[in-house]
Design a protein around this motif. Structure first.
Motif, PDB file in Angstrom:
ATOM      1  N   GLY A 151       0.780  -1.232   0.000  1.00  0.00           N
ATOM      2  CA  GLY A 151       0.000   0.000   0.000  1.00  0.00           C
ATOM      3  C   GLY A 151       0.809   1.278   0.000  1.00  0.00           C
ATOM      4  O   GLY A 151       0.247   2.356   0.236  1.00  0.00           O
ATOM      5  N   PHE A 152       2.120   1.200  -0.268  1.00  0.00           N
ATOM      6  CA  PHE A 152       2.926   2.417  -0.328  1.00  0.00           C
ATOM      7  C   PHE A 152       2.618   3.183  -1.623  1.00  0.00           C
ATOM      8  O   PHE A 152       2.404   2.583  -2.681  1.00  0.00           O
ATOM      9  N   ARG A 153       2.578   4.505  -1.523  1.00  0.00           N
ATOM     10  CA  ARG A 153       2.298   5.344  -2.691  1.00  0.00           C
ATOM     11  C   ARG A 153       3.520   5.388  -3.608  1.00  0.00           C
ATOM     12  O   ARG A 153       4.640   5.621  -3.158  1.00  0.00           O
ATOM     13  N   GLU A 154       3.312   5.182  -4.889  1.00  0.00           N
ATOM     14  CA  GLU A 154       4.389   5.180  -5.876  1.00  0.00           C
ATOM     15  C   GLU A 154       4.437   6.512  -6.613  1.00  0.00           C
ATOM     16  O   GLU A 154       3.419   7.036  -7.028  1.00  0.00           O
ATOM     17  N   GLU A 155       5.648   7.038  -6.767  1.00  0.00           N
ATOM     18  CA  GLU A 155       5.867   8.265  -7.532  1.00  0.00           C
ATOM     19  C   GLU A 155       7.088   8.067  -8.430  1.00  0.00           C
ATOM     20  O   GLU A 155       8.048   7.396  -8.030  1.00  0.00           O
ATOM     21  N   LYS A 165      11.785   4.800  -8.764  1.00  0.00           N
ATOM     22  CA  LYS A 165      10.585   5.424  -8.190  1.00  0.00           C
ATOM     23  C   LYS A 165      10.795   5.701  -6.714  1.00  0.00           C
ATOM     24  O   LYS A 165      11.797   5.292  -6.102  1.00  0.00           O
ATOM     25  N   LEU A 167       8.750   5.130  -3.047  1.00  0.00           N
ATOM     26  CA  LEU A 167       7.668   4.400  -2.377  1.00  0.00           C
ATOM     27  C   LEU A 167       7.509   5.007  -0.990  1.00  0.00           C
ATOM     28  O   LEU A 167       8.419   4.928  -0.164  1.00  0.00           O
ATOM     29  N   THR A 168       6.357   5.629  -0.747  1.00  0.00           N
ATOM     30  CA  THR A 168       6.142   6.359   0.503  1.00  0.00           C
ATOM     31  C   THR A 168       4.986   5.761   1.284  1.00  0.00           C
ATOM     32  O   THR A 168       3.924   5.467   0.717  1.00  0.00           O
ATOM     33  N   PRO A 170       1.724   5.326   3.515  1.00  0.00           N
ATOM     34  CA  PRO A 170       0.493   6.124   3.508  1.00  0.00           C
ATOM     35  C   PRO A 170       0.328   7.024   4.723  1.00  0.00           C
ATOM     36  O   PRO A 170      -0.343   8.056   4.641  1.00  0.00           O
ATOM     37  N   ARG A 180      10.074   5.947   3.717  1.00  0.00           N
ATOM     38  CA  ARG A 180      10.102   6.238   2.280  1.00  0.00           C
ATOM     39  C   ARG A 180      11.326   5.558   1.666  1.00  0.00           C
ATOM     40  O   ARG A 180      12.443   5.684   2.185  1.00  0.00           O
TER      41      ARG A 180
END
Length: 207
Positions: A151-155, A165, A167-168, A170, A180
Motif C-alpha cells: 500500500g505504499f504510494r508510488e511516484e 521510483k 515508495l512512501t 500512507p 520512504r
C-alpha cells in the motif's frame, strides 16, 4: 634385616587404608583414573568483542543499535534535537539556521536533516549497513520491500528513468513519522528515509 619403627608402619598402613576403597564403595574394582588428565579444565576462549576491549580498541556499535525505525536511529530521535555531546555533528554538510544536515562516524553512509532545531529525517545511504527491523537495507529489491510493506504510494523518480521510483508510506500524509524508499533503475533500494513531511519528501538534502 632391620625392622621399621612401629609408628612408621602404622603411618604407611593408614595412608594405604585411606586410599583403598572401602567395602561400601561402588567404585571398587573400577580401573584407576588418571588424575593428571582429569585435573585439566578447559578455559573458554574470550569472545572477539572481549579481546578487542582488552586490547584497548573501541568496541563496535552493538548490532541492535544499527537498526533504524520510525522513532530514529541510535540516540538520534525523530522530532527531537540532535543529542548534545554525541557523535552527530555538521561535517562539511549543508548548514543554516532553518535547515542543516548532520552525520556521525558511527554510522557511515547515513545522515540526518535537522530543521527548526529538530531531527526531521534520517537517511540511510549506499555505504551504510543500517537496516530496518525487517532486515531490509540498501540493495534490497523492490519485491522484498513490497512483501513487507503493502500500500505504499508510488511516484516517479526525479532523476532516474523507470522502474526507478519513490515508495512512501500512507501514514506520511498525516504528519507522523513515516518510511520512504528510493528505488533505482535496477529495481533495488538506493536510499531509505525515515521522518516527517515535508522534509521526508526532500530530494536534495535540505530542498
Amino acid at each position: 634385616m632391620k625392622c621399621l619403627p612401629v609408628f612408621t608402619v602404622l603411618a604407611v598402613a593408614s595412608i594405604f587404608g585411606a586410599c583403598s576403597p572401602g567395602p561400601g564403595n561402588s567404585n571398587a574394582g573400577a580401573p584407576a583414573v588418571n588424575t593428571a588428565e582429569t585435573a585439566i579444565v578447559p578455559i573458554a576462549s574470550p569472545s572477539p568483542l572481549a579481546t578487542e576491549n582488552v586490547a584497548g580498541e573501541t568496541a563496535p556499535t552493538p548490532a541492535s543499535a544499527r537498526v533504524i525505525g520510525l522513532a530514529g536511529l541510535g540516540d538520534l530521535r525523530i522530532g527531537e534535537p540532535a543529542p548534545k555531546g554525541g557523535t552527530w555533528g555538521e561535517r562539511g554538510a549543508q548548514t543554516g539556521d532553518a535547515c542543516r544536515t548532520v552525520t556521525s562516524p558511527d554510522y557511515p553512509g547515513a545522515y540526518a536533516i535537522v530543521a527548526d532545531g529538530k531531527v526531521q529525517r534520517i537517511t540511510v545511504g549506499q555505504r551504510s549497513d543500517v537496516k530496518l527491523a525487517e532486515g531490509l537495507g540498501v540493495g534490497a529489491t523492490e519485491k522484498d520491500v513490497k512483501k513487507w510493506f503493502a500500500g505504499f504510494r508510488e511516484e516517479p523518480h526525479k532523476y532516474e528513468d523507470a522502474p526507478a521510483k519513490y515508495l512512501t508510506a500512507p501514514n506520511a500524509a498525516n504528519g507522523s513519522s513515516a518510511l520512504r524508499f528510493e528505488i533505482g533503475h535496477d529495481g533495488k533500494v538506493k536510499l531509505i528515509h525515515v521522518g516527517t513531511m515535508p522534509v521526508l519528501g526532500y530530494v536534495e538534502g535540505c530542498a
